[in-house]
Enzyme design. Structure first.
Site, PDB file in Angstrom:
ATOM      1  N   HIS A  52      48.703  21.309  -1.919  1.00  0.00           N
ATOM      2  CA  HIS A  52      47.966  20.684  -3.133  1.00  0.00           C
ATOM      3  C   HIS A  52      48.016  21.562  -4.088  1.00  0.00           C
ATOM      4  CE1 HIS A  52      45.774  17.148  -1.861  1.00  0.00           C
ATOM      5  NE2 HIS A  52      45.398  17.546  -0.974  1.00  0.00           N
ATOM      6  N   HIS A 101      -6.943  14.002 -14.122  1.00  0.00           N
ATOM      7  CA  HIS A 101      -6.512  13.527 -13.045  1.00  0.00           C
ATOM      8  C   HIS A 101      -7.618  13.089 -11.951  1.00  0.00           C
ATOM      9  CE1 HIS A 101      -2.535  15.612 -13.952  1.00  0.00           C
ATOM     10  NE2 HIS A 101      -1.983  15.222 -12.956  1.00  0.00           N
ATOM     11  N   ASP A 161      42.481  11.758   4.189  1.00  0.00           N
ATOM     12  CA  ASP A 161      42.896  11.638   2.509  1.00  0.00           C
ATOM     13  C   ASP A 161      43.163  10.330   2.015  1.00  0.00           C
ATOM     14  OD1 ASP A 161      42.612  14.584   2.278  1.00  0.00           O
ATOM     15  OD2 ASP A 161      44.785  14.666   2.551  1.00  0.00           O
ATOM     16  N   SER A 212      40.791  22.892  -2.897  1.00  0.00           N
ATOM     17  CA  SER A 212      40.647  22.299  -1.724  1.00  0.00           C
ATOM     18  C   SER A 212      40.751  23.245  -0.406  1.00  0.00           C
ATOM     19  CB  SER A 212      41.633  21.161  -1.483  1.00  0.00           C
ATOM     20  OG  SER A 212      41.350  20.294  -0.538  1.00  0.00           O
ATOM     21  N   GLN A 247      47.469  21.277   3.535  1.00  0.00           N
ATOM     22  CA  GLN A 247      46.584  21.527   2.771  1.00  0.00           C
ATOM     23  C   GLN A 247      47.110  22.428   1.368  1.00  0.00           C
ATOM     24  OE1 GLN A 247      43.466  20.162   3.114  1.00  0.00           O
ATOM     25  NE2 GLN A 247      42.988  21.089   1.377  1.00  0.00           N
ATOM     26  N   GLU A 278      35.543  22.542   3.603  1.00  0.00           N
ATOM     27  CA  GLU A 278      35.800  21.365   3.032  1.00  0.00           C
ATOM     28  C   GLU A 278      36.265  20.314   4.359  1.00  0.00           C
ATOM     29  OE1 GLU A 278      38.740  20.565   0.179  1.00  0.00           O
ATOM     30  OE2 GLU A 278      38.021  18.683  -0.338  1.00  0.00           O
ATOM     31  N   HIS A 279      37.340  20.649   4.825  1.00  0.00           N
ATOM     32  CA  HIS A 279      37.842  20.052   6.006  1.00  0.00           C
ATOM     33  C   HIS A 279      37.999  20.783   7.290  1.00  0.00           C
ATOM     34  CE1 HIS A 279      40.339  18.434   2.263  1.00  0.00           C
ATOM     35  NE2 HIS A 279      39.656  17.325   2.834  1.00  0.00           N
TER      36      HIS A 279
END
Lengths: 441, 441
Positions: free
Chosen positions: B262, B420, B361, B237, B259, B327-328
């Site tokens: 984690h 076709h 979150d 993350s 952050q 990501e954030h």
């Protein structure tokens, strides 16, 4: 001879499961060779592209130049017949119009606790389109890959196409120009994918790579995935036609063969509740095969992978069709619309006797890049959303934070994440606004 | 010590490029081990799950049973505190409400040539959610993965979670029950992924597998991809905080640490136009680290992967933030909204000083499963669309076919696909409706 399955057969379940499990492609294991090509391009850049193109495509890119010039694009267009160019323009307009309807909308709202929420869609910043060389170099695929990216608003779209012995199909360049591509490089194979992913002196890297290719290209896309985005890796094409006896067997036979002529690994399946009609279609296929230019390919596909599934009733069709999850699903029955609504898994639906799948390949409007090999159970055809991404938005003031924080803090504690808890608590404990202006400001 | 970069530095471009290229994860090469586990499950089914769980999770599933009973789910809920259950319910309601706004709409229209076009969204028929065991067993992740699938209308959602020594986090079972999951199996690792993809005597296969996991789970998802759909494979993350001096350094430090706690491979980046403010945040991080329960993890993450990027002006932020593609992304500046609009690449945006990322979150509503490792350049957070797929629809009558066929036939001929072409031509050449009713009907 195509496979024959009949739901009346006591062994049907086992036979159908085996049929579903058949592999139509033996993907050559080229992973190691591809890894070394990617390495070479990352290390030596353009020089590697030149050497590899000499080796694989027998073309001297040092002499010709990597980039296809505007002048070459113009000359390519001149080499195409007016009829084909008009058809490409007709297709371009229709594909663009349909895909514009796929543009998503942004969202922004304030909920009852005062939290501002929403999301924003933005286009991917740059996209690379791989176009195969040689026989599988289809202008229609250029349109189907480029137009959704254009509609999405991708600012930079690059095309790579190999030029075996210096040749590029003029139709491919004409389609690229028509769809608004100005940046084209004559390089193919795993080396082209590596250049798009990591960049070279001449080719700036892109954020996402799309487009079909051979085993090397597919392996290269898998290997660079993560560094860049990729589309799905297409398997051989397939059609499932559900038809009752109120059809002209010749028409249905023509549709089965249109699919079969793509590739010996293509698959055409007829599902019908009328055994006699099934036999009539089979006879018509054999008749039409005799005069078909690509009859060898279509015949092999039909004989090896073709199938006729006889039903006791059309009511059996939805459950079986959902397990087949066909890329293309034609329904030519009396109540095609209602039957179609009972089927969950299909890439594209063609309803009624006057809707041959080939219209969707070229000019209908929806994309012809569709999920193959039963992946329609969980994925969709290519579209505008494949060239955009969604960013969620959250904006709180002190009051909204105070409303939401207690539950969030309880969960953070339950998960043992005290710094998470603290980042909310510290804001609620402060009496004052963030930080007072400093005297210096 | 976190990395320090300054755009004023003549070497900044090279330093920033190196910073972007840093790997934060050494993914163990477990491909061969995983392939043999998958093989074993495909061959021996439940027996393999029992043996592998004995070996890896030290649990006897023959005695306990593979499936978690309704009674166990009920007891798990009773083992949770009322405060936590209330918080989970609060989160569940908010996440559901937000995701309902993502439901797409079907389209159907007749164009000016009489062609009926459109598309239809349908839910994936069955989804398997992998939930890790042990410390990373987060109830919030259960909600974030299950609720979008529920909102999409997925009829069957299965959860697998390993039970090391027989234990499953009761919060995870409580969250699953709250989100409406009834089918839970106590099995984890690559064997659980294999069971979901191919099925065993007890576990029916699913069409798509989502959820985080360790290196074995990630490798197994890669290997079964194609047979089933998978979500993206999440990396460690990260957060990028863009903050000017009008902020409380303690608040920003708390966000960076939230952050960092984690995972030692997590990454926290501060971007600021005020060097003094940057130093104040750094000092606050060190202070807060001293009392943080997960201080060792957060400290290692901050020291190894943390970074402070000093700007000459906030105008430099958008281009750099787009390359980081975090990501954030927290923006705590005077004009956060306007700055946010100038940034293309981010998984989720948190605007203003009172919007700590941790609210997202747990309880804000948008999904917390977001693109990591710069993949926000080309992908989005988890959402309702990940559990649905779009089927395009085409329906023509004879007149509409006659309008569209000429261009399609020209392109088919240009591409050398005569079958076709023929599948349209044969319909236009017939005078009569498909096939007359037979006397027998």
């Amino acid at each position: 001879m195509p496979k024959r399955l009949n739901t009346r057969d006591p062994q049907f379940d086992a036979a159908f499961a085996q049929f579903l499990g058949e592999k139509r492609e033996s993907s050559a294991d080229v992973g190691a060779a591809v890894a070394s090509i990617i390495d070479d391009v990352r290390t030596r850049g353009d020089a590697a592209l030149i050497d590899l193109s000499k080796k694989y495509d027998h073309v001297d890119l040092e002499a010709l130049g990597l980039r296809v010039s505007a002048e070459e694009m113009r000359r390519a267009r001149e080499a195409c017949s007016a009829e084909t160019l008009e058809a490409l323009e007709f297709a371009t307009a229709r594909i663009a119009e349909h895909h514009q309807r796929q543009l998503p909308t942004n969202e922004r709202y304030t909920d009852e606790r005062g939290a501002e929420l929403g999301w924003r869609w933005t286009a991917v910043e740059s996209v690379g389109l791989y176009v195969p060389g040689g026989l599988a170099s289809y202008p229609s695929s250029v349109l189907m890959n480029v137009i959704p990216a254009k509609v999405a608003g991708v600012p930079r779209i690059v095309m790579v196409v190999p030029a075996p012995r210096g040749e590029i199909n003029p139709l491919v360049l004409a389609a690229a120009e028509m769809a608004g591509i100005e940046e084209v490089y004559r390089v193919g194979g795993a080396q082209a994918v590596a250049a798009l992913a990591y960049g070279t002196e001449t080719i700036a890297p892109v954020a996402k790579i799309v487009g079909p290719g051979n085993a090397y290209v597919a392996a290269a896309k898998r290997q660079v995935f993560g560094a860049v985005g990729i589309d799905s890796i297409a398997g051989p094409s397939e059609v499932l036609v559900i038809a009752d006896r109120h059809n002209n067997p010749e028409w249905i036979a023509a549709d089965l063969l249109a699919q079969a002529e793509h590739d010996t690994a293509a698959q055409s399946i007829l599902m019908t509740d009328d055994a006699e009609f099934g036999r009539a279609v089979e006879a018509a296929v054999l008749r039409q095969l005799q005069t078909l230019p690509r009859g060898n390919i279509a015949g092999e596909s039909w004989n090896v992978f073709g199938a006729i599934i006889e039903l006791q009733s059309l009511d059996e069709a939805p459950a079986l069709a959902d397990r087949i999850a066909a890329e293309h699903l034609e329904i030519a029955t009396q109540d095609a619309e209602a039957l179609g609504e009972r089927i969950r898994n299909a890439g594209a639906l063609f309803l009624g006797a006057y809707t041959p799948e080939m219209i969707g390949d070229y000019v209908a409007g929806p994309n012809h890049v569709l999920p193959t090999s039963r992946t329609a159970r969980f994925s969709s055809g290519l579209g505008v959303l494949d060239f955009m991404k969604r960013t969620s938005i959250l904006k709180l003031d002190r009051n909204a934070l105070a409303e939401l924080a207690p539950a969030a803090m309880a969960l953070a504690r339950a998960e043992g994440l005290e710094a998470h808890r603290s980042s909310a608590e510290i804001r609620l404990q402060s009496e004052q606004q963030p930080m007072p202006e400093r005297a210096s400001s």
